[in-house]
Design a protein around this motif. Structure first.
Motif, mmCIF file in Angstrom:
data_model
loop_
_atom_site.group_PDB
_atom_site.id
_atom_site.type_symbol
_atom_site.label_atom_id
_atom_site.label_comp_id
_atom_site.label_asym_id
_atom_site.label_seq_id
_atom_site.Cartn_x
_atom_site.Cartn_y
_atom_site.Cartn_z
ATOM 1 N N ARG A 44 -3.827 -0.213 4.666
ATOM 2 C CA ARG A 44 -3.530 0.530 3.448
ATOM 3 C C ARG A 44 -4.499 0.090 2.361
ATOM 4 O O ARG A 44 -4.745 -1.096 2.188
ATOM 5 C CB ARG A 44 -2.093 0.256 3.003
ATOM 6 C CG ARG A 44 -1.035 0.796 3.954
ATOM 7 C CD ARG A 44 -0.988 2.302 3.948
ATOM 8 N NE ARG A 44 0.114 2.819 4.743
ATOM 9 C CZ ARG A 44 0.321 4.113 4.966
ATOM 10 N NH1 ARG A 44 -0.506 5.005 4.449
ATOM 11 N NH2 ARG A 44 1.346 4.521 5.684
ATOM 12 N N LEU A 128 -2.775 -7.244 -5.321
ATOM 13 C CA LEU A 128 -2.973 -6.843 -3.924
ATOM 14 C C LEU A 128 -4.061 -7.679 -3.263
ATOM 15 O O LEU A 128 -3.904 -8.142 -2.126
ATOM 16 C CB LEU A 128 -3.334 -5.362 -3.859
ATOM 17 C CG LEU A 128 -2.189 -4.377 -4.091
ATOM 18 C CD1 LEU A 128 -2.734 -2.996 -4.444
ATOM 19 C CD2 LEU A 128 -1.300 -4.286 -2.858
ATOM 20 N N SER A 406 2.093 -0.828 0.664
ATOM 21 C CA SER A 406 1.022 -1.672 1.209
ATOM 22 C C SER A 406 1.559 -2.752 2.149
ATOM 23 O O SER A 406 0.784 -3.555 2.665
ATOM 24 C CB SER A 406 0.246 -2.333 0.064
ATOM 25 O OG SER A 406 -0.326 -1.359 -0.795
#
Length: 428
Positions: A44, A128, A406
């Motif tokens: 992702r 992230l 994610s």
């Protein structure tokens, strides 16, 4: 001839360069045989494009909500990927004010300045990258079309300066690193030579062992790299030419043919290569609020001046031309990702694309009703997701949805109150 089995991290090598490969069907055998990167076969990804001067809401948000909305002026160029797109109205970051200062809050959702904290918090892209970025060569890329600011912040609240030179980004992706090698590559670009010249032997060897489908994918990939190099060559040629003089200092700046829309396009092409080769999965491109005169027919005033339109019709008309051109370029980028395979999916389906700004109304520095577009990412897209424009819904809720999509077990980011209502993962 049987097809060659390739590792997902296979590269083409030449003197001073290493060129990652896009996904090829020949990599399936390697993954199914227990390759150590099998878990990352369907990664992702997240790409944010942030504008410093907002978007005119009357040209962006449709009048009607839901899937059957009639596209607004700015959404018309995005209709080829309509079913992969959600436009969100009536959202903002709770407690964030300060007009232009809130540029620092776009991806952190943290109030800054006199009405907020003295130091920032981590931005969603870096959050992230911190937890998932070690799966790629580069944990993240922080880019801007120009300027020295970005909306990307570390965990300690330090702003990450952006890379603004397409050539430098290209070199970072493909040139092995020494000063001499980077200079040699820059000279090759100026001479119109391609990086493929250096990996030609590896290319010939590889193509002889691949099936027709993989050869076509490689050819499309190599073509995109050559076209990007040609654009960088033209940009360098213009940079070396003197600007024309004018008789009076009161005239507007002469528009550079390497204009803002062109810089957005070039950066988007580089971003596509970075995603296609899985060089990184978290990228931010910031378009700051400068006062350049865009090289577009009908535009005569600087971008920042136009954003302070005061409802002047002539300024509104010019600003609409500028913003429509930028949205059209983003739409072209989405289309390119939609046409690019990533395993048995596409880059668009595997990448959440997010476009927003700190300003809902740049003319009066209002940070409410932020422009928000979300594309791809495996979401069940909602068309026009319309929240209350007088009592805004918290945009940080989308960041929680993104983190969960994610693969992270997270239920809080900044001032979020949950996941974004109406934007669900596509489980079909």
């Amino acid at each position: 001839m049987s097809q060659r089995s390739l590792n997902r991290r296979a590269v083409l090598r030449g003197t001073g360069v290493s060129m990652a490969l896009p996904w090829l069907s020949a990599m399936n055998a390697s993954v199914s045989a227990g390759d150590p990167v099998a878990d990352a076969d369907r990664p992702r990804r997240f790409v944010a494009m942030t504008f410093g001067l907002g978007l005119l809401p009357e040209n962006l948000f449709p009048d009607d909500a839901g899937l059957e909305y009639q596209p607004s002026r700015y959404l018309r160029p995005l209709q080829p990927v309509r079913d992969k797109l959600t436009v969100v109205s009536g959202v903002s970051h709770p407690g964030v004010t300060g007009g232009h200062r809130a540029e620092a809050s776009i991806l952190t959702a943290t109030a800054m300045g006199s009405s907020g904290r003295s130091s920032n918090s981590i931005s969603i892209d870096q959050y992230l990258a911190k937890h998932l970025g070690d799966a790629t060569r580069f944990p993240s890329l922080v880019l801007a079309t120009d300027g020295s600011n970005s909306p990307c912040y570390t965990e300690s609240g330090a702003m990450i300066p952006p890379m603004t030179s397409p050539r430098d980004v290209f070199d970072r992706l493909f040139v092995d690193g020494s000063v001499q090698q980077r200079r040699a590559q820059a000279e090759r670009v100026k001479q119109g030579r391609s990086i493929m010249d250096l990996v030609a032997e590896d290319v010939r060897s590889l193509q002889g062992t691949l099936g027709a489908g993989d050869r076509n994918r490689l050819d499309a990939y190599f073509t995109s790299v050559r076209q990007l190099e040609q654009r960088m060559k033209k940009s360098q040629q213009w940079a070396m030419r003197p600007k024309p003089s004018v008789a009076t200092s009161e005239l507007h700046d002469v528009a550079d043919p390497n204009n803002m829309v062109g810089r957005i396009k070039t950066m988007c092409d580089i971003i596509k290569l970075a995603l296609e080769t899985d060089s990184t999965r978290y990228i931010t491109l910031h378009v700051p609020g400068n006062n350049r005169v865009f090289d577009l027919e009908g535009v005569e005033e600087g971008y920042h001046s136009l954003s302070h339109h005061g409802r002047d019709e002539d300024k509104l008309d010019q600003l609409a031309i500028v913003e429509e051109a930028m949205l059209s370029q983003w739409g072209e980028f989405l289309g390119d990702l939609h046409q690019t395979a990533d395993g048995d999916s596409t880059l668009l389906d595997q990448t959440t694309l997010f476009l927003t700004s700190n300003l809902g109304n740049a003319s009066n520095h209002d940070n409410r009703n932020m422009p928000v577009l979300i594309a791809g990412g495996g979401f069940d897209h909602a068309g026009h997701l319309a929240f209350d424009r007088k009592n805004n819904y918290p945009l940080p809720n989308f960041y929680v949805s993104l983190l969960q999509q994610s693969g992270m077990a997270v239920d809080q980011f900044a001032s979020s109150t949950g996941t974004m209502r109406g934007l669900e993962p596509n489980v079909g």
